[in-house]
Design an enzyme around this catalytic site. Structure first.
Site, mmCIF file in Angstrom:
data_model
loop_
_atom_site.group_PDB
_atom_site.id
_atom_site.type_symbol
_atom_site.label_atom_id
_atom_site.label_comp_id
_atom_site.label_asym_id
_atom_site.label_seq_id
_atom_site.Cartn_x
_atom_site.Cartn_y
_atom_site.Cartn_z
ATOM 1 N N ARG A 14 0.758 10.252 13.892
ATOM 2 C CA ARG A 14 0.311 10.709 12.571
ATOM 3 C C ARG A 14 -0.482 11.996 12.772
ATOM 4 O O ARG A 14 -1.488 12.014 13.487
ATOM 5 C CB ARG A 14 -0.565 9.633 11.920
ATOM 6 N N TYR A 44 0.828 -1.212 0.000
ATOM 7 C CA TYR A 44 0.000 0.000 0.000
ATOM 8 C C TYR A 44 0.863 1.264 0.000
ATOM 9 O O TYR A 44 0.709 2.134 -0.862
ATOM 10 C CB TYR A 44 -0.917 -0.022 1.221
#
Length: 319
Positions: free
Chosen positions: A281, A149
Site C-alpha cells: 500500500r 468496509y
C-alpha cells in the site's frame, strides 16, 4: 457562511481518532464545531479537553438516522475504520458508510453546505498497480470479510459523485492511507497501535505473514492539513485525492523501529496472514501536491516518538 470568516462546521465521527484532531484544528482557526458521534469507536476522552470551549458542541447521534441542523460545511468521517471494529457488525458498517453518506449528502443539499467524504485507500483493494494513483479502479473482493468496509466506502464515493452531478453539490473526496498518531484506539487491532503497545508492555510483537507486506504511514497532523486544504479549494476540485505518506516501509521495519525507540526486549513472532490483507500500500500523491500544495512533513521516527509518548501515558493512567 455565518459571520466574517467563522463557519459552523459539522464533523461526523468527531470523537474518533481523526475526528478529534480535526475538531481541535478547526476550533483553533476560530470556527464553530458541531461534533457528532455515536461512540461505537469514538471516545469522550478524545474530546474532553474541548468541551469547555463555547464554540464546541457535542451531539450523540448515529448517522444512519437523518440529522437536521444548520451548518456551512460537513466533514463526513463517521465509520469504524479498523478491521476488528468494522468486522464486529459488518451490516452496520455498510449501513454507516452508505446510509450515513445518503443522510449527510441530503443535509448538505438542504442547507447548501460543502461536504467532504473521508474515503480510504481500501477502495483499491489488493492493488495490482503500485503505487496507487487516483485513476486506478482497484482490485476488491466484493464478498470477503473486509468487503463491508471496502465496498461501503466505494459506494459512498459513488453517491458523492452522483449528488455532485445530479444536484450540483459541492463535494470533496479524500482517500486516506494508513494514518497514526496520538488518540489512536488502543484496541483497534491496527498495526501501529498493536506494535507500540506490545513493545511498551514487553510482549512478543505479532507480525502476520513474513512481515514483508508494506504500508505507508502518515502522521495525523499531516493528514488533517490535507483535509483542510482540500475543503478550502474551489468547486472545480472534487477529488478523489490520495492523502498519505508515500514513504513505504515493511511491517517488519516498523516493528524494528518501534523496538529501537522504546528500548523494548520484545521479540518478533509470526502468524498466518489474514484473508484479503493487501500485500502493499503506497499512495501516489502528485495530485495532492499539485491541487493542494500538500505533502507530508513528519518523518516516521518523529511521528512514532509522539505516538509512543501518548501510549506510555495511556498505559500509566490505566495501570
Amino acid at each position: 457562511m455565518r459571520y466574517g470568516s467563522t463557519k459552523k462546521i459539522l464533523i461526523t465521527g468527531g470523537a474518533g481518532f481523526l475526528g478529534s484532531h480535526l475538531c481541535e484544528r478547526l476550533l483553533a482557526q476560530g470556527h464553530e464545531i458541531l461534533c457528532v458521534d455515536n461512540f461505537f469507536t469514538g471516545s469522550r476522552r478524545n474530546i474532553a479537553h474541548l468541551l469547555e470551549n463555547s464554540r464546541f458542541e457535542m451531539m450523540r447521534h448515529d448517522v444512519t438516522f437523518p440529522l437536521y441542523v444548520e451548518v456551512d460545511e460537513i466533514y463526513n468521517l463517521a465509520c469504524p475504520a479498523s478491521p476488528i471494529h468494522y468486522q464486529f457488525d459488518p451490516v452496520q458498517t455498510t449501513k454507516t458508510s452508505v446510509i450515513g453518506a445518503i443522510n449527510m449528502l441530503g443535509l448538505a443539499k438542504r442547507v447548501k453546505a460543502k461536504i467532504l467524504q473521508a474515503s480510504t485507500s481500501e477502495v483499491y483493494g489488493d492493488p495490482q498497480i503500485h503505487p496507487q494513483p487516483e485513476s486506478y479502479w482497484g482490485n476488491v473482493n466484493p464478498i470477503g470479510y473486509r468487503s463491508c468496509y471496502d465496498e461501503g466506502k466505494r459506494c459512498a464515493e459513488t453517491l458523492f459523485f452522483d449528488y455532485h452531478r445530479q444536484h450540483h453539490l459541492s463535494i470533496k473526496v479524500v482517500r486516506i492511507f494508513n494514518t497514526y498518531g496520538p488518540r489512536m484506539h488502543p484496541n483497534d487491532g491496527r498495526v501501529v497501535s498493536n506494535i507500540v503497545l506490545q513493545a511498551l508492555r514487553g510482549e512478543n510483537i505479532t507480525l502476520y505473514g513474513d512481515g514483508s507486506q508494506t504500508r505507508s504511514f502518515c502522521y495525523v497532523d499531516d493528514l488533517i492539513e490535507g483535509f483542510i486544504r482540500l475543503m478550502e479549494t474551489g468547486p472545480e476540485v472534487t477529488g478523489p485525492i490520495n492523502i498519505g505518506n508515500p514513504g513505504e516501509f515493511t511491517i517488519k521495519q516498523l516493528a524494528e523501529l518501534v523496538i529501537n525507540i522504546t528500548n523494548s526486549k520484545s521479540k518478533l513472532v509470526y502468524r498466518p496472514l489474514p484473508p484479503d490483507d493487501p500485500r502493499q500500500r503506497q499512495p501516489e500523491i502528485s495530485m495532492a501536491n499539485e491541487a493542494l500544495g500538500w505533502q507530508p512533513k513528519i518523518e516516521l521516527r518523529q511521528g512514532l516518538e509522539r505516538t509512543i509518548a501518548y501510549f506510555e501515558k495511556y498505559l500509566n493512567e490505566h495501570a
